[in-house]
Design an enzyme around this catalytic site. Structure first.
Site, PDB file in Angstrom:
ATOM      1  N   HIS A   1      27.558  46.592  50.716  1.00 41.03           N
ATOM      2  CA  HIS A   1      27.783  45.210  50.483  1.00 41.03           C
ATOM      3  C   HIS A   1      26.987  44.348  51.085  1.00 41.03           C
ATOM      4  O   HIS A   1      26.723  44.450  52.330  1.00 41.03           O
ATOM      5  CB  HIS A   1      29.401  44.790  51.114  1.00 41.03           C
ATOM      6  CG  HIS A   1      29.842  43.620  50.495  1.00 41.03           C
ATOM      7  ND1 HIS A   1      29.535  42.227  50.926  1.00 41.03           N
ATOM      8  CD2 HIS A   1      30.663  43.133  49.691  1.00 41.03           C
ATOM      9  CE1 HIS A   1      30.029  41.492  50.404  1.00 41.03           C
ATOM     10  NE2 HIS A   1      30.914  42.101  49.683  1.00 41.03           N
TER      11      HIS A   1
ATOM     12  N   ASP B   1      33.504  51.319  43.653  1.00 39.35           N
ATOM     13  CA  ASP B   1      34.108  51.105  45.062  1.00 39.35           C
ATOM     14  C   ASP B   1      35.472  51.176  45.244  1.00 39.35           C
ATOM     15  O   ASP B   1      36.194  51.613  46.082  1.00 39.35           O
ATOM     16  CB  ASP B   1      33.406  49.947  45.637  1.00 39.35           C
ATOM     17  CG  ASP B   1      33.760  48.555  44.868  1.00 39.35           C
ATOM     18  OD1 ASP B   1      34.266  48.767  43.810  1.00 39.35           O
ATOM     19  OD2 ASP B   1      33.067  47.592  45.280  1.00 39.35           O
ATOM     20  N   HIS B   2      36.472  50.888  44.158  1.00 40.20           N
ATOM     21  CA  HIS B   2      37.925  50.630  44.100  1.00 40.20           C
ATOM     22  C   HIS B   2      38.289  50.122  42.644  1.00 40.20           C
ATOM     23  O   HIS B   2      37.334  49.815  41.654  1.00 40.20           O
ATOM     24  CB  HIS B   2      38.598  49.795  44.965  1.00 40.20           C
ATOM     25  CG  HIS B   2      37.704  48.372  45.229  1.00 40.20           C
ATOM     26  ND1 HIS B   2      37.875  47.492  44.197  1.00 40.20           N
ATOM     27  CD2 HIS B   2      36.779  47.851  46.132  1.00 40.20           C
ATOM     28  CE1 HIS B   2      37.214  46.439  44.577  1.00 40.20           C
ATOM     29  NE2 HIS B   2      36.585  46.640  45.584  1.00 40.20           N
TER      30      HIS B   2
ATOM     31  N   ASP C   1      31.397  48.052  40.100  1.00 36.76           N
ATOM     32  CA  ASP C   1      32.029  47.102  41.068  1.00 36.76           C
ATOM     33  C   ASP C   1      33.261  46.612  40.489  1.00 36.76           C
ATOM     34  O   ASP C   1      33.425  46.216  39.422  1.00 36.76           O
ATOM     35  CB  ASP C   1      31.262  45.903  41.407  1.00 36.76           C
ATOM     36  CG  ASP C   1      31.494  45.288  42.605  1.00 36.76           C
ATOM     37  OD1 ASP C   1      32.560  45.342  43.329  1.00 36.76           O
ATOM     38  OD2 ASP C   1      30.754  44.470  43.207  1.00 36.76           O
ATOM     39  N   ASP C   2      34.657  47.081  41.261  1.00 40.04           N
ATOM     40  CA  ASP C   2      35.669  46.806  40.601  1.00 40.04           C
ATOM     41  C   ASP C   2      36.326  47.408  39.338  1.00 40.04           C
ATOM     42  O   ASP C   2      37.031  46.836  38.813  1.00 40.04           O
ATOM     43  CB  ASP C   2      36.003  45.111  40.433  1.00 40.04           C
ATOM     44  CG  ASP C   2      35.996  44.456  41.768  1.00 40.04           C
ATOM     45  OD1 ASP C   2      35.587  44.949  42.722  1.00 40.04           O
ATOM     46  OD2 ASP C   2      36.492  43.091  41.715  1.00 40.04           O
TER      47      ASP C   2
ATOM     48  N   CYS D   1      35.605  45.602  48.456  1.00 40.70           N
ATOM     49  CA  CYS D   1      34.252  46.140  48.505  1.00 40.70           C
ATOM     50  C   CYS D   1      33.527  46.582  49.684  1.00 40.70           C
ATOM     51  O   CYS D   1      33.244  47.672  49.916  1.00 40.70           O
ATOM     52  CB  CYS D   1      33.389  44.956  47.994  1.00 40.70           C
ATOM     53  SG  CYS D   1      33.745  44.332  46.541  1.00 40.70           S
TER      54      CYS D   1
END
Length: 558
Positions: A128, A324-325, A35-36, A74
């Site tokens: 999410h 996710d990014h 995540d992130d 997200c």
């Protein structure tokens, strides 16, 4: 009677053999989503981070070094990846709608595997949670059993961080003594435990499995075991190479990192809105905590991979590691995600396929980063061409032994099963040829042309501008266009701002060369294109048109 029984037994045997032959070549899938997580990993050339377990995986895998998310936040990104549809098709730009009723009843990646006889399981943050996945993580469509969420996650946004005053706060920087936390644990520790348990339960199962594990870190707050900070002495940390807001950055492109500002320790800094800046000593501490969170997440990945190995499952399991990014760590004076820059849209994408990415017995022993032992791994195979997270669905389906979904038609709201990505299976079996025309496509919504409180994550009804960004070998080209949230229509004639970065000379995207002359060319080229031309193709043609005259023989702009 005896003859009938023999026929029945023979039919059952034939059915069993047919099932076995149908399963031959079919592989399990382990999908791991951080995540992130930006491309801050050793296998991506980051010399600060310590990520031995992911690096070890990369040494036996195919590593896509230029993989991009479709929206740097997200819920939209995860929904896009898992449905293989872009945000303009899922119509999810925020956290407040469920695509099956909002846009179309699209088949998801795990749902596709489930429909082919796989036992599908979800641990942690995969979809999410909340409205974006129908408060059920899309169960029972996508999963054979309800998704698992760690009980300790409910404390993530509460006052759990001990401050200098000895009291508990809801801080951004939150390195903790795990034994003092509720239940003596943290969310990712719980998720790793559950994922290992599920792997053990599948050892003797006859049907293949699809297990998705979503780790919460390095997402803020940086509530992580305090011992990971010692890996990154503060005196060895450095600021981002470009910590200032670029002079020619359009205001609409800037994200004011409001979620970071809300944290107790950041509020004490009294930072002016929207351009900051954060004091340099605190910037160093943010970077220290982010890297520590990456190492903590890497350790959980190591636990998972070593269990896969020890249980004898690695030899028949496709492993995918991604995020996710990304996340800005002070580049352009920004923090968090919420933009179209490389640091927020570029993600790691590592795919291990036994027998293809490695031809020897694959082993993933757990590597304890706390021993400070140096690990030097070389990536198994590197793919340089631009790829996207919408490519994951068709590629993983193919590499696991299933047919990839068909390509979506130009308008696909009524198509339950199709992909807006590309099947990258061919890249595993042939030498890469550099494709300078390969592009990735991302987008981000804004409520206004200037930064405001809801600029990072506007509700659908408040979106007035959509930034569409095309990334290729030499350029990042972004147009900020008028957007109607009621009709989901973009007005290609309503250009609010533009960005153009020459990546060879400006890899940090600090010098925007989009000016009046470029704008004039864009408008001229726009008027010459039929209205039926898709936005992606329209921008690609514009880019090719006005960059054709921008280079000299040396490849630099005139």
């Amino acid at each position: 009677m005896m003859h009938t029984r023999r026929v029945s037994v023979l039919l059952l045997l034939l059915q069993t053999l047919a099932f076995v032959f149908a399963r031959r070549g079919v592989k399990n899938v382990l999908l791991i989503v951080a995540d992130d997580l930006r491309a801050s990993l050793g296998c991506y050339g980051d010399h600060v981070v310590k990520s031995p377990n992911v690096d070890q995986l990369a040494s036996q895998s195919q590593v896509f070094v230029n993989a991009y998310a479709q929206q740097a936040v997200c819920a939209p990104s995860r929904t896009s990846m898992l449905t293989s549809r872009r945000p303009d098709t899922t119509r999810l730009y925020d956290f407040k709608s469920y695509w099956r009723v909002h846009s179309g009843n699209y088949t998801t990646l795990p749902q596709y595997f489930k429909s082919r006889g796989y036992f599908t399981m979800s641990v942690g943050k995969v979809f999410h949670p909340g409205i974006a996945s129908n408060h059920s993580d899309d169960y029972p469509y996508s999963w054979s059993v309800p998704a698992f969420h760690p009980a300790s996650f409910k404390y993530e946004k509460k006052k759990m961080c001990k401050g200098e005053d000895g009291k508990l706060h809801a801080n951004l920087l939150c390195a903790v003594n795990v034994t003092e936390q509720p239940g003596g644990t943290l969310p990712d520790l719980e998720s790793a435990d559950e994922a290992v348990r599920l792997l053990k339960s599948r050892v003797s199962a006859h049907d293949p499995f699809f297990l998705a594990v979503g780790f919460h870190k390095p997402h803020i707050p940086f509530r992580i075991p305090q011992e990971y900070l010692s890996l990154y002495p503060i005196e060895q940390m450095r600021l981002a190479p470009d910590p200032d807001v670029p002079k020619h950055l359009p205001p609409v492109a800037y994200n004011p990192w409001t979620d970071v500002r809300k944290r107790d320790d950041v509020q004490k800094l009294n930072i002016s809105f929207p351009y900051g800046p954060i004091p340099k000593d605190f910037q160093l501490r943010i970077r220290q905590h982010y890297y520590a969170a990456v190492s903590y997440m890497d350790a959980q990945v190591g636990r998972l991979l070593s269990a896969l190995d020890e249980l004898g499952l690695a030899e028949n399991t496709v492993v995918v590691f991604t995020s996710d990014h990304g996340w800005s760590l002070g580049e352009h004076g920004e923090w968090a995600k919420y933009s179209n820059f490389d640091v927020t849209t570029r993600v790691p994408l590592v795919i291990f396929v036994p027998g293809i990415t490695t031809h020897s017995d694959s082993t993933f022993p757990f590597l304890d980063v706390s021993t400070k032992q140096e690990h030097n791994f070389k990536n198994g195979k590197v793919i340089q061409n631009m790829v996207e997270l919408v490519d994951v669905f068709p590629t993983v389906a193919h590499m696991a032994g299933l047919a990839a979904p068909p390509t979506c038609p130009p308008v696909s709201f009524q198509e339950e099963l199709c992909t807006e990505g590309r099947n990258l299976a061919y890249t595993f079996r042939s030498r890469e040829r550099v494709n300078e025309e390969a592009v990735s496509f991302s987008q981000y919504p804004r409520p206004a042309d200037a930064p405001q409180v809801n600029s990072d994550l506007p509700d659908l009804k408040d979106i007035k501008v959509m930034g569409y960004s095309l990334r290729c070998w030499d350029y990042r080209y972004t147009l900020w266009l008028g957007f109607n949230p009621k009709t989901f229509q973009v007005n290609v004639s309503d250009i609010h701002a533009g960005e153009l970065y020459m990546m060879a000379d400006d890899p940090g995207e600090d010098n925007n060369v989009y000016d009046d002359s470029v704008h004039s060319i864009v408008m001229t080229k726009k008027s010459g294109l039929p209205p039926t031309v898709a936005l992606q193709m329209r921008m690609k043609l514009q880019l090719l048109y006005f960059t054709a005259g921008m280079k000299t023989n040396s490849g630099k702009p005139r």
